[in-house]
Enzyme design. Sequence first.
Site, PDB file in Angstrom:
ATOM      1  N   SER A 472       6.012  97.518  28.418  1.00  0.00           N
ATOM      2  CA  SER A 472       5.364  96.315  28.924  1.00  0.00           C
ATOM      3  C   SER A 472       6.238  95.067  28.788  1.00  0.00           C
ATOM      4  O   SER A 472       7.269  94.942  29.431  1.00  0.00           O
ATOM      5  CB  SER A 472       4.010  96.142  28.221  1.00  0.00           C
ATOM      6  OG  SER A 472       3.202  95.216  28.892  1.00  0.00           O
ATOM      7  N   ASP A 483      19.231  92.395  34.514  1.00  0.00           N
ATOM      8  CA  ASP A 483      19.469  91.960  35.896  1.00  0.00           C
ATOM      9  C   ASP A 483      20.371  90.740  35.967  1.00  0.00           C
ATOM     10  O   ASP A 483      21.194  90.608  36.877  1.00  0.00           O
ATOM     11  CB  ASP A 483      18.134  91.685  36.600  1.00  0.00           C
ATOM     12  CG  ASP A 483      17.333  92.958  36.845  1.00  0.00           C
ATOM     13  OD1 ASP A 483      17.946  94.042  36.865  1.00  0.00           O
ATOM     14  OD2 ASP A 483      16.103  92.864  37.003  1.00  0.00           O
ATOM     15  N   LYS A 497       5.672 101.035  31.448  1.00  0.00           N
ATOM     16  CA  LYS A 497       4.388 100.364  31.698  1.00  0.00           C
ATOM     17  C   LYS A 497       4.652  99.051  32.423  1.00  0.00           C
ATOM     18  O   LYS A 497       5.129  98.094  31.831  1.00  0.00           O
ATOM     19  CB  LYS A 497       3.632 100.101  30.397  1.00  0.00           C
ATOM     20  CG  LYS A 497       2.298  99.381  30.615  1.00  0.00           C
ATOM     21  CD  LYS A 497       1.619  99.055  29.300  1.00  0.00           C
ATOM     22  CE  LYS A 497       0.313  98.299  29.530  1.00  0.00           C
ATOM     23  NZ  LYS A 497       0.515  96.943  30.061  1.00  0.00           N
TER      24      LYS A 497
END
Length: 689
Positions: A472, A483, A497
């Site tokens: 999560s 990224d 998740k």
Amino acid sequence: MKKTLIKLATVVIILLLIFSSYLFANSNLNKEKVLTQLTLQSLSNWHYNPVKINDQFSRTAFDIYIKSLDPAKKFFYQSDLNNLRRFQNRIDDELNEGSMEFLDIATKTLRERIQEVQGFYKELLNEPFDYEIDESLQLDPEKRNFPANKGELKELWRKLLKNQTINVYLQLVQQNENQKKVKKLTSTIDPKLEAEARQKVSRDIKRVLSRLLQEKRVDQLERYLDSITAAFDPHTTYYAPQSKEDFDIDMTGTLEGIGAQLQEEEDGDYIKVAKIIPGSPAWRGKELKEGDIIIKVAEGNGEPVDIANMRLTDVVKLIRGKKGTTVKLTIKKPTGQLKVIPIIRDVVVIEESYAKSAVIHNEKIGKSFGYISLPSFYHDFNNEQARNSADDVRKELEKLNQQKISGIILDLRNNGGGALTDAVNMTGLFIEDGPVVQVRERSGRVNVLNDLDPQVVYKGPLVVLINSLSASASEILAAALQDYGRAVIVGSNSFGKGTVQTLIDLDQFVPGNFNYAKPLGSLKLTVQKFYRITGGSTQERGVTADVVLPDLLSYYDIGEQELDNYLPYDTIKPVTYRRWERQYNLETIKANSKKRVKRNQVFSFINSNIALLEKQRKQTLMSLQLQKVLAEQETIKKQTERLEKIQTAKPYLKVVEVGKTSENKEWINQLQKDVYVEEALMVLNDIAS
């Protein structure tokens, strides 16, 4: 992000209030009907991926509920299941009607079967088992049927009890060996220890069965509604009032009570004090100690309640209470002395749940590195003055900035997530500004959550440690830093998740003249799905580490894809962002790590055991022949001894806690022999070089 959640919550509340006005026009509703109707309407109107409430939904909920009632298939007969199947297409109808017939019949049947087992388990433990016969127990309930009759039920329990007795017997032999009482593992049974093992198993089973029979209606209803919510997705959950309190403790790291961790007494009917939390009321009082047995609990000057055979959750409920109130514990000391200890409740801070940092000096390379452990993304949204994970990590970074460090490890292993806002804010501590995560609502609308603060708290080399239990909010943070090229992600693939939940207090929809229905509890509802700034979801697939390390956890059935009814992976459009100016070659870092891992004894041990672990995972038949069990135990013992021998504290790693008045010796010792931290330090060194 906060404004988005507030707006969403406002819309949900308004429309549910409209529904509740209609619902409560019927004055004949009882509490359970009110609860099921509100839950069903909330799911249908506001779940991210709504499911049609029809026969297919009923069948899904039915299967989940039966599995929750008897997961090991050790109580129900096949005929019981056949009888209950008449409800598998009727759950939707019962929910709409407010009927509880299925729940009532299922729990009544389960209770009867538990009582049936109560009637014969002692008989099975009266005499020694035959440990020479070559037989086995199927541990995977998916590979066996429910017992067809009482004979098959007794035979299953005979094997279950025999397996448990063997395990206890081996523990007793090991204890004797450790205490220099000579006994060693042989295929010849020691009659005295074998009898002791059966007696202990008998006491344990008595306790387990009695606890099951003490289950309250609120527990039964919570499990039933959990099956309904799980038919939508695995993270949508109903919380009864007590469970909601436990959830709040996990989210905030605080509770109101005395600060004693409790456990069931191993060989008795009472509750034992397992640990006293430093700084808590119990710790300040200095009278309650680890090992004390709690006999009675009284509220203030009220009548003491004898807690013999009471469930642990019920005892905890008696002891917890509002700050400033008094609880009186009647306890028995290990000496046998009885004593009444009054304790004034207060806010208890569970320090283990908060971020903490250390400086690790590596004498091999002559450099020091910062280390931050973050167990969860905690945040108390009801108290803005309380601690939160983003602010705490900021403080730890500021402390580490004062040290001469060559890089920082942010450890998110086993971090199951928490507050999304903190994941966004925490990302901003490491980047200048820009998008962090995309959030898509049920309507299809996509919101981009940005870091708007150009300040960067820490600009140096950064490694993020993850594993299969990083989920999560952990995945949001790790994905964003990956990224941007801001950090090197080290470890194994994360949990996967990629959904967002909001918590709805169901009491707010109940008019004053229906106060008898309160408290109803809360509903944790999946309302959004989040995506990386590159457009891909972390749902199902998780975050893939840049530097992959061997991890035994990744070979267990852990991850979103192992859960029932999980939402699938998909993608949306990427957003524009500026990558961090990279000062390292990722391919070189990966190659260097691969060479080190190959030379590392602990990683070599893990790799050599992966094949064995895979074989053991697939082999679900457990031998009940002592000679074979001993052979398996000897293999495990040798593996454990080898691991302990090579997994020692590294003499070249010196760990110092930052900003602490006293060292946490156990934590420091674990850090000094953590092979994943050791390799993360070397990756940091490669980045900094």
